[in-house]
Design an enzyme around this catalytic site. Structure first.
Site, PDB file in Angstrom:
ATOM      1  N   TYR A 149      81.592  45.746 -55.891  1.00 45.78           N
ATOM      2  CA  TYR A 149      82.781  46.589 -55.773  1.00 45.78           C
ATOM      3  C   TYR A 149      83.727  46.374 -56.955  1.00 45.78           C
ATOM      4  CZ  TYR A 149      87.342  48.166 -54.103  1.00 45.78           C
ATOM      5  OH  TYR A 149      88.569  48.768 -53.998  1.00 45.78           O
ATOM      6  N   TYR A 194      85.696  54.193 -57.781  1.00 45.60           N
ATOM      7  CA  TYR A 194      85.240  55.127 -56.749  1.00 45.60           C
ATOM      8  C   TYR A 194      84.581  56.373 -57.335  1.00 45.60           C
ATOM      9  CZ  TYR A 194      88.267  52.148 -53.929  1.00 45.60           C
ATOM     10  OH  TYR A 194      88.843  51.066 -53.330  1.00 45.60           O
ATOM     11  N   LYS A 235      93.852  59.528 -49.733  1.00 47.30           N
ATOM     12  CA  LYS A 235      94.602  58.868 -48.664  1.00 47.30           C
ATOM     13  C   LYS A 235      95.840  59.656 -48.270  1.00 47.30           C
ATOM     14  CE  LYS A 235      91.585  55.632 -49.172  1.00 47.30           C
ATOM     15  NZ  LYS A 235      90.402  55.611 -48.295  1.00 47.30           N
TER      16      LYS A 235
END
Length: 338
Positions: free
Chosen positions: A269, A295, A55
């Site tokens: 998730y 992730y 990010k």
């Protein structure tokens, strides 16, 4: 076009704080353990801001857009242990901005430390205001609610969606694609495929647009961290078009070029899988490379499975883009250390 002629013109606002270029390192021990192909890791866990992550590349463009709009507050959303939120909070602190984070309880984790350690601890240290909401809430609605509160207090909010996944955010990975091609050329290593974790989509879209823009047809395989393949593929494809338009690029990404695999999500998730635990353990013990449970651990599990099932030839060169997430490890001690 040569890779030296950047796709990112100086006319696009950008606030530079990302540590780039990030290293491209061979994973010789892991490659040998799996019997090929030649695996490399693009270390975007080393982008610098607040323990790094993908990010940070996106936020260089997003925060510049916010400042150009006269904003004094960054508003964004994610899960409780959101890496995007942590990096946004850090960037806000660096630029003297306020930060409001909407943290959704969308992971069924009942451990006492989940809401206060890892990324949440860092969010607070960077001075962000945290708004915890239920997992079934709608992020866009919650973001607008918080933004309106900021306006009522006289502030000027800049709202970013989950993951900073806009065409502006994707520009960060257009730059990463150029960086990868330059490193490939300089090292004499021809990249045959790129594998990474995909979710909100801007990382994959930026890579695809960047590679196409400089004339490289390298497959980019996204490993889903949550949603079904068709949902993410459609989102990525839309972002590709928007990103190319923003750049004024003639690059066209066809729908069939967007590949997302959703077989490694497991029960949901942020929820652990045995393959994720094995991948994290293997990379730590063989490469001293830390992955996270949400992730990169699942993405590496996907890459290892693709290798073992013959997706890649033994002499090919495959790059794993490490998108960060290391602080999340500390919220999963019960999973990682029996």
């Amino acid at each position: 076009m040569t890779v030296e002629a950047s796709l990112l013109p100086d006319t696009i606002p950008r606030s530079r704080f990302c540590h780039t270029p990030t290293p491209l390192e061979p994973m010789k021990a892991l490659s040998g353990h799996l019997g090929g192909p030649n695996l490399f890791v693009k270390r975007d866990d080393c982008t610098g801001m607040a323990l790094g992550g993908n990010k940070t590349r996106k936020l260089e463009f997003l925060v510049a857009e916010a400042l150009a709009a006269g904003a004094d507050t960054l508003v964004t959303a994610g899960g409780v242990q959101s890496n995007h939120c942590r990096q946004t909070a850090a960037v806000a602190a660096r630029h003297g901005l306020r930060c409001e984070l909407v943290l959704s309880r969308n992971v069924a984790r009942n451990t006492p430390d989940y809401d206060r350690t890892g990324n949440v601890l860092l969010d607070r240290m960077f001075g962000a205001e945290l708004h915890f909401v239920s997992g079934d809430s709608t992020p866009a609605i919650e973001l607008e609610r918080v933004a309106e509160d900021v306006r009522e207090r006289g502030g000027r909010p800049f709202v970013m969606p989950i993951g900073g996944s806009t065409a502006t955010g994707a520009l960060g990975y257009v730059g990463c694609a150029e960086e990868l091609v330059r490193q490939s050329r300089d090292s004499g290593v021809m990249i045959d495929a790129i594998v990474h974790c995909t979710g909100s989509g801007a990382t994959q879209a930026g890579l695809l647009v960047g590679l196409a823009g400089i004339g490289y047809q390298i497959p980019v395989v996204g490993i889903s961290c949550a949603e079904p393949s068709d949902v993410i593929e459609a989102r990525v494809h839309d972002l590709c078009s928007e990103t190319a338009t923003k750049l004024g690029s003639s690059a066209v990404i066809e729908r069939e070029q967007v590949e997302v695999l959703d077989g490694y999500v497991g029960p949901g998730y942020g929820l652990p899988t045995e393959a994720m635990r094995d991948a994290i353990d293997l990379c730590a013990r063989l490469e001293a490379l830390l992955l996270d449970p949400v992730y990169t651990g699942k993405a590496m599990a996907g890459l290892i499975d693709l290798v073992r099932t013959g997706r890649f030839k033994a002499d090919q060169n495959v790059v794993f883009v490490h998108t960060g997430g290391i602080p999340g490890l500390f919220a999963y001690e019960d999973v990682l250390v029996p």
